[in-house]
Design a protein around this motif. Structure first.
Motif, mmCIF file in Angstrom:
data_model
loop_
_atom_site.group_PDB
_atom_site.id
_atom_site.type_symbol
_atom_site.label_atom_id
_atom_site.label_comp_id
_atom_site.label_asym_id
_atom_site.label_seq_id
_atom_site.Cartn_x
_atom_site.Cartn_y
_atom_site.Cartn_z
ATOM 1 N N ILE A 1 7.147 -9.713 4.097
ATOM 2 C CA ILE A 1 7.408 -8.283 4.270
ATOM 3 C C ILE A 1 7.190 -7.988 5.745
ATOM 4 C CG2 ILE A 1 6.644 -5.942 3.650
ATOM 5 C CD1 ILE A 1 5.450 -7.197 1.085
ATOM 6 N N VAL B 1 2.593 -0.106 2.031
ATOM 7 C CA VAL B 1 3.287 -1.223 1.390
ATOM 8 C C VAL B 1 3.209 -1.033 -0.127
ATOM 9 C CG1 VAL B 1 3.362 -3.722 1.075
ATOM 10 C CG2 VAL B 1 2.687 -2.761 3.295
ATOM 11 N N ASP C 1 3.982 -2.171 -4.201
ATOM 12 C CA ASP C 1 4.012 -3.419 -4.947
ATOM 13 C C ASP C 1 5.436 -3.975 -4.934
ATOM 14 O OD1 ASP C 1 1.313 -3.410 -5.599
ATOM 15 O OD2 ASP C 1 1.621 -2.377 -7.506
ATOM 16 N N ILE C 2 5.567 -5.230 -5.333
ATOM 17 C CA ILE C 2 6.856 -5.922 -5.290
ATOM 18 C C ILE C 2 7.313 -6.176 -6.722
ATOM 19 C CG2 ILE C 2 8.011 -8.035 -4.521
ATOM 20 C CD1 ILE C 2 5.592 -8.179 -2.434
ATOM 21 N N THR D 1 1.559 -7.943 -7.003
ATOM 22 C CA THR D 1 0.678 -7.003 -6.298
ATOM 23 C C THR D 1 0.880 -7.140 -4.792
ATOM 24 O OG1 THR D 1 -0.935 -7.193 -8.072
ATOM 25 C CG2 THR D 1 -1.714 -6.264 -5.990
ATOM 26 N N ARG D 2 0.969 -6.023 -4.113
ATOM 27 C CA ARG D 2 1.172 -6.017 -2.662
ATOM 28 C C ARG D 2 0.039 -6.777 -1.971
ATOM 29 N NH1 ARG D 2 -0.231 0.355 -2.068
ATOM 30 N NH2 ARG D 2 -2.433 0.142 -2.549
ATOM 31 N N PHE E 1 3.894 -13.007 1.061
ATOM 32 C CA PHE E 1 3.463 -12.721 -0.306
ATOM 33 C C PHE E 1 3.844 -13.896 -1.200
ATOM 34 C CE2 PHE E 1 7.819 -11.148 -0.302
ATOM 35 C CZ PHE E 1 8.319 -11.595 -1.519
ATOM 36 N N PHE F 1 10.996 -3.671 -3.505
ATOM 37 C CA PHE F 1 9.788 -2.863 -3.563
ATOM 38 C C PHE F 1 9.847 -2.061 -4.850
ATOM 39 C CE2 PHE F 1 10.216 -3.505 1.052
ATOM 40 C CZ PHE F 1 9.019 -4.183 1.259
#
Length: 176
Positions: free
Chosen positions: A104, A114, A116-117, A135-136, A149, A167
Motif C-alpha cells: 500500500i 488506511v 482494511d483490505i 486487517t490493515r 501487507f 480497500f
C-alpha cells in the motif's frame, strides 16, 4: 248634488301575517379543534436533521458526508497492489493455505487513514467464489510512505483462478 258621506272610508284590511313554520332542527357536526402536534413534531425533526447535515457538510466537506451516507463512492487516495504471485500450499492436517502479499502506498502530500483490505478469489468467469478481510497493517500512512501487507485463507475453493485486493468499502481493485 248629494252631500258626501262623512262616514269613514273602509280601509282594506291588511292580510294577517302568515304564521312562520317551526324551524326544522339541523344536526351540525361538532368541529373539534385540530391537533397540530404531530405536524409540529415532524417539522422539528426535519429541521434538526437538516441542520445536522448542514453542520456535517461544513465540518467534513460535501464529498466526505456523501460517502458516509452511502450516496457517493468513497475514494481512497492510497494505492494498492499485489507484489508477488499468490502462494498455494498444503499445511499440516491436509488443509490448503492460500497466501497473498502486496503493498500500500500514499502518493499524496498528507497523511491518510488506511482501511482494511478485502481479498476476493474469482473463478475463470470472474465470479467471486471466496472473499475475506485482511486487517490493515497500520492505521495511518504518511505522505509518500508505503507498507507491505500479507493475508492468508485456509480451505479456499479449488475453482479459484484469480485474486483481487481492494480497500474495504470501495470499488478500487488490484488484480492478479
Amino acid at each position: 248634488m248629494a252631500p258626501a258621506s262623512t262616514a269613514p272610508l273602509a280601509t282594506a284590511a291588511a292580510p294577517a301575517p302568515a304564521a312562520k313554520p317551526d324551524p326544522i332542527p339541523v344536526e351540525r357536526p361538532v368541529r373539534r379543534k385540530r391537533d397540530n402536534r404531530p405536524w409540529l413534531l415532524l417539522l422539528l425533526v426535519v429541521l434538526v436533521l437538516g441542520l445536522g447535515v448542514g453542520a456535517a457538510t461544513i465540518l467534513w466537506g460535501p464529498q466526505q458526508v456523501a460517502s458516509r451516507l452511502g450516496i457517493a463512492e468513497q475514494r481512497v487516495p492510497l494505492g494498492i497492489a499485489i507484489t508477488r504471485e499468490p502462494d498455494w500450499r498444503m499445511i499440516a492436517g491436509g488443509s490448503q493455505l492460500f497466501a497473498v502479499s502486496g503493498r500500500i502506498w500514499n502518493p499524496t502530500d498528507v497523511e491518510q487513514a488506511v482501511p482494511d483490505i478485502r481479498a476476493e478469489l474469482k473463478d475463470g468467469k470472474g465470479k467471486t467464489v471466496y472473499a475475506w478481510t485482511i486487517t490493515r497493517p497500520v492505521a495511518r500512512l504518511g505522505p509518500g510512505q508505503q507498507i507491505g501487507f500479507d493475508g492468508a485463507a485456509v480451505d479456499v475453493p479449488d475453482s479459484s483462478s484469480n485474486i483481487s485486493v481492494s480497500f474495504a468499502g470501495t470499488d478500487e481493485k488490484a488484480d492478479r
